[in-house]
Design an enzyme around this catalytic site. Structure first.
Site, PDB file in Angstrom:
ATOM      1  N   ASP A  48       0.952  -1.306  -0.035  1.00  0.00           N
ATOM      2  CA  ASP A  48       0.053  -0.036   0.182  1.00  0.00           C
ATOM      3  C   ASP A  48       0.926   1.209  -0.045  1.00  0.00           C
ATOM      4  O   ASP A  48       1.415   1.527   1.021  1.00  0.00           O
ATOM      5  CB  ASP A  48      -0.849  -0.160   1.346  1.00  0.00           C
ATOM      6  CG  ASP A  48      -1.636   1.190   1.267  1.00  0.00           C
ATOM      7  OD1 ASP A  48      -2.818   1.135   0.601  1.00  0.00           O
ATOM      8  OD2 ASP A  48      -1.418   2.206   1.839  1.00  0.00           O
ATOM      9  N   TYR A  53       3.088   9.576  -0.391  1.00  0.00           N
ATOM     10  CA  TYR A  53       4.266   9.006   0.477  1.00  0.00           C
ATOM     11  C   TYR A  53       5.594   9.422  -0.407  1.00  0.00           C
ATOM     12  O   TYR A  53       6.369   9.232   0.207  1.00  0.00           O
ATOM     13  CB  TYR A  53       3.836   7.619   0.648  1.00  0.00           C
ATOM     14  CG  TYR A  53       2.686   7.296   1.095  1.00  0.00           C
ATOM     15  CD1 TYR A  53       1.762   7.864   1.798  1.00  0.00           C
ATOM     16  CD2 TYR A  53       2.089   5.884   1.237  1.00  0.00           C
ATOM     17  CE1 TYR A  53       0.722   7.723   2.480  1.00  0.00           C
ATOM     18  CE2 TYR A  53       1.122   5.428   1.810  1.00  0.00           C
ATOM     19  CZ  TYR A  53       0.256   6.308   2.586  1.00  0.00           C
ATOM     20  OH  TYR A  53      -0.730   6.202   2.995  1.00  0.00           O
ATOM     21  N   LYS A  78      -2.599   5.964  -4.410  1.00  0.00           N
ATOM     22  CA  LYS A  78      -3.830   6.722  -4.119  1.00  0.00           C
ATOM     23  C   LYS A  78      -3.720   8.114  -4.746  1.00  0.00           C
ATOM     24  O   LYS A  78      -2.342   8.578  -4.744  1.00  0.00           O
ATOM     25  CB  LYS A  78      -3.987   7.032  -2.511  1.00  0.00           C
ATOM     26  CG  LYS A  78      -4.056   5.651  -1.651  1.00  0.00           C
ATOM     27  CD  LYS A  78      -4.003   6.026  -0.078  1.00  0.00           C
ATOM     28  CE  LYS A  78      -3.746   4.648   0.468  1.00  0.00           C
ATOM     29  NZ  LYS A  78      -2.221   4.676   0.969  1.00  0.00           N
ATOM     30  N   HIS A 111      -7.514   9.618  -1.838  1.00  0.00           N
ATOM     31  CA  HIS A 111      -7.210   9.379  -0.571  1.00  0.00           C
ATOM     32  C   HIS A 111      -7.953  10.359   0.444  1.00  0.00           C
ATOM     33  O   HIS A 111      -8.001   9.496   1.502  1.00  0.00           O
ATOM     34  CB  HIS A 111      -5.584  10.476  -0.714  1.00  0.00           C
ATOM     35  CG  HIS A 111      -4.754   9.874   0.254  1.00  0.00           C
ATOM     36  ND1 HIS A 111      -3.162   9.618   0.093  1.00  0.00           N
ATOM     37  CD2 HIS A 111      -4.545   9.221   1.439  1.00  0.00           C
ATOM     38  CE1 HIS A 111      -2.294   9.395   0.790  1.00  0.00           C
ATOM     39  NE2 HIS A 111      -3.492   9.001   1.927  1.00  0.00           N
TER      40      HIS A 111
HETATM   41  N1  LIG Z   1      -5.312   6.422   3.644  1.00  0.00           N
HETATM   42  C1  LIG Z   1      -4.728   7.075   4.575  1.00  0.00           C
HETATM   43  O1  LIG Z   1      -5.001   8.173   4.811  1.00  0.00           O
HETATM   44  C2  LIG Z   1      -3.553   6.328   5.445  1.00  0.00           C
HETATM   45  C3  LIG Z   1      -3.138   7.138   6.621  1.00  0.00           C
HETATM   46  C4  LIG Z   1      -2.235   6.506   7.346  1.00  0.00           C
HETATM   47  C5  LIG Z   1      -1.612   5.432   6.801  1.00  0.00           C
HETATM   48  N2  LIG Z   1      -2.070   4.763   6.026  1.00  0.00           N
HETATM   49  C6  LIG Z   1      -1.647   3.512   5.417  1.00  0.00           C
HETATM   50  O2  LIG Z   1      -1.678   2.588   6.546  1.00  0.00           O
HETATM   51  C7  LIG Z   1      -0.357   2.132   6.810  1.00  0.00           C
HETATM   52  C8  LIG Z   1       0.219   1.630   8.436  1.00  0.00           C
HETATM   53  O3  LIG Z   1      -0.272   2.485   8.994  1.00  0.00           O
HETATM   54  P1  LIG Z   1       0.796   3.622  10.201  1.00  0.00           P
HETATM   55  O4  LIG Z   1       2.206   3.402   9.134  1.00  0.00           O
HETATM   56  O5  LIG Z   1       0.177   5.061  10.137  1.00  0.00           O
HETATM   57  O6  LIG Z   1       1.033   2.664  11.255  1.00  0.00           O
HETATM   58  P2  LIG Z   1       0.809   1.311  11.803  1.00  0.00           P
HETATM   59  O7  LIG Z   1       0.916   0.234  10.868  1.00  0.00           O
HETATM   60  O8  LIG Z   1      -0.484   1.299  12.650  1.00  0.00           O
HETATM   61  O9  LIG Z   1       2.234   1.325  12.877  1.00  0.00           O
HETATM   62  C9  LIG Z   1       3.367   1.396  12.413  1.00  0.00           C
HETATM   63  C10 LIG Z   1       4.470   1.665  13.690  1.00  0.00           C
HETATM   64  O10 LIG Z   1       4.396   0.391  14.390  1.00  0.00           O
HETATM   65  C11 LIG Z   1       5.739  -0.136  14.274  1.00  0.00           C
HETATM   66  N3  LIG Z   1       5.514  -1.651  14.133  1.00  0.00           N
HETATM   67  C12 LIG Z   1       5.291  -2.164  13.148  1.00  0.00           C
HETATM   68  N4  LIG Z   1       5.166  -3.731  13.542  1.00  0.00           N
HETATM   69  C13 LIG Z   1       5.741  -4.082  14.601  1.00  0.00           C
HETATM   70  C14 LIG Z   1       5.992  -5.018  15.575  1.00  0.00           C
HETATM   71  N5  LIG Z   1       5.685  -6.011  15.008  1.00  0.00           N
HETATM   72  N6  LIG Z   1       6.485  -4.676  16.581  1.00  0.00           N
HETATM   73  C15 LIG Z   1       6.758  -3.250  17.135  1.00  0.00           C
HETATM   74  N7  LIG Z   1       6.596  -2.336  16.461  1.00  0.00           N
HETATM   75  C16 LIG Z   1       6.196  -2.692  15.152  1.00  0.00           C
HETATM   76  C17 LIG Z   1       6.292   0.488  13.358  1.00  0.00           C
HETATM   77  O11 LIG Z   1       7.845   0.637  13.504  1.00  0.00           O
HETATM   78  P3  LIG Z   1       8.951  -0.039  12.608  1.00  0.00           P
HETATM   79  O12 LIG Z   1       8.714   0.569  11.329  1.00  0.00           O
HETATM   80  O13 LIG Z   1      10.260   0.479  13.269  1.00  0.00           O
HETATM   81  O14 LIG Z   1       8.797  -1.548  12.741  1.00  0.00           O
HETATM   82  C18 LIG Z   1       5.826   1.694  13.174  1.00  0.00           C
HETATM   83  O15 LIG Z   1       6.342   2.746  14.153  1.00  0.00           O
HETATM   84  C19 LIG Z   1       0.527   2.946   6.480  1.00  0.00           C
HETATM   85  O16 LIG Z   1       2.100   2.846   6.205  1.00  0.00           O
HETATM   86  C20 LIG Z   1      -0.150   3.318   4.986  1.00  0.00           C
HETATM   87  O17 LIG Z   1       0.261   2.674   3.977  1.00  0.00           O
HETATM   88  C21 LIG Z   1      -3.046   5.333   4.954  1.00  0.00           C
END
Ligand SMILES: NC(=O)c1ccc[n+]([C@@H]2O[C@H](COP(=O)([O-])OP(=O)(O)OC[C@H]3O[C@@H](n4cnc5c(N)ncnc54)[C@H](OP(=O)(O)O)[C@@H]3O)[C@@H](O)[C@H]2O)c1
Length: 275
Positions: A48, A53, A78, A111
């Site tokens: 994704d 990004y 997106k 988005h």
């Molecule tokens: N459509 C939208 O508006 C929108 C908005 C926000 C996000 N997104 C999408 O959703 C995806 C995920 O959301 P997010 O990036 O906000 O946050 P998330 O997946 O909720 O959390 C990511 C955080 O958790 C840590 N983490 C991941 N796996 C882990 C594990 N097994 N143990 C410990 N820590 C862990 C990562 O650190 P490390 O990298 O150091 O492991 C990072 O700091 C984004 O990357 C993006 O593709 C979309």
């Protein structure tokens, strides 16, 4: 037998993997390339990304390097808010596929629901879909009121709605609305950006299953039939986050996680954002 839900069939019959890698905040260099390579090696098929990004080239480089055939992968991007509108969306799509180095996208999302713009944007998405450039089209950050409004004039119903979703924000009303309309819900920030990983209740459930707290939360998404895209840049954690198909949560576990809901957002409310 552990219940499996590894792909979901969208309302246009396209199969979408239920667990992918999110790449928000990854740098457009070796960081994103290493993460996507590690994910594909660990068995992920879905990535994704988004124009916003600014790492689509890095994702594309990893796809190109990978020994997994392009048609086995499921790539989402997106259209960003500034590019919304009919012609600008068509152009934004061309920029995205060119950066990714591919001809077609598996899923393209609006988005955010930019007022006064998203219906024209949707018309462009419908054209790209009908032209065979995108296998599925959808939206992101749409509340039921945005979806109602969009669908009043849409020829094609969105196949996916990607929204913030985690135990602190379990989106019960939106989940039911999407189910009723055969729109697949997809979770962003499933780990609440790390905030939930030390939560007492999540830790207790993790100990019970010999799993990590991240794995428990990812499994909770799947138990609710919500597609999920946890982000990690770390190859070990990327692998760990995909290792969730050998256990299942009990009804008590699911209820305990459901009860953590606080309607608490890590990101902005789609009814009130200014970008
Ligand atoms: N459509 C939208 O508006 C929108 C908005 C926000 C996000 N997104 C999408 O959703 C995806 C995920 O959301 P997010 O990036 O906000 O946050 P998330 O997946 O909720 O959390 C990511 C955080 O958790 C840590 N983490 C991941 N796996 C882990 C594990 N097994 N143990 C410990 N820590 C862990 C990562 O650190 P490390 O990298 O150091 O492991 C990072 O700091 C984004 O990357 C993006 O593709 C979309």
């Amino acid at each position: 037998m552990v219940k499996q839900w590894t792909t979901t069939t969208l309302h246009n019959d396209v199969e979408m993997p239920t667990l992918g890698l999110g790449v928000w905040k990854m740098e457009n260099n070796d960081e994103v390339k290493t993460a996507v390579n590690a994910a594909i090696d660990a068995g992920y098929k879905a990535i994704d990304t988004a124009a916003a990004y600014k790492n689509e080239e890095g994702v594309g480089a990893a796809i190109k390097e990978s020994s997994t055939p392009r048609e086995e992968l499921f790539i989402t991007s997106k259209v960003w808010n500034d590019d919304q509108g009919y012609d600008s969306t068509l152009q934004a799509f061309e920029d995205t596929v060119s950066k990714l180095g591919i001809d077609t996208l598996d899923l393209y999302l609006i988005h955010w629901p930019v007022e006064g713009k998203y219906k024209e944007t949707w018309k462009a998405m419908e054209k790209l879909y009908k032209d065979g450039r995108i296998r599925a089209i959808g939206v992101s950050n749409f509340h039921p009121n945005h979806l109602e409004d969009l669908m009043k004039d849409a020829e094609i119903k969105p196949m996916v709605n990607q929204v913030e979703f985690h135990p602190l924000l379990n989106q019960k009303e939106l989940r039911e609305y999407c189910k009723q309309h055969s729109i697949q819900l997809e979770a962003w920030s499933p780990l609440a950006q790390g905030k939930l990983l030390d939560h007492k209740v999540v830790k207790e459930i993790a100990e019970q299953h010999g799993k990590s707290t991240a794995q428990v939360i990812i499994r909770w998404d799947l138990e609710h039939e919500v597609v999920t895209i946890p982000k990690s840049s770390n190859p070990e954690r990327i692998k760990q986050n995909f290792d969730v198909f050998d256990f299942e949560l009990t009804q008590d576990n699911i209820r305990a996680l459901d009860e953590l809901n606080q309607n608490e957002r890590m990101g902005p409310d789609p009814d009130n954002f200014d970008f």
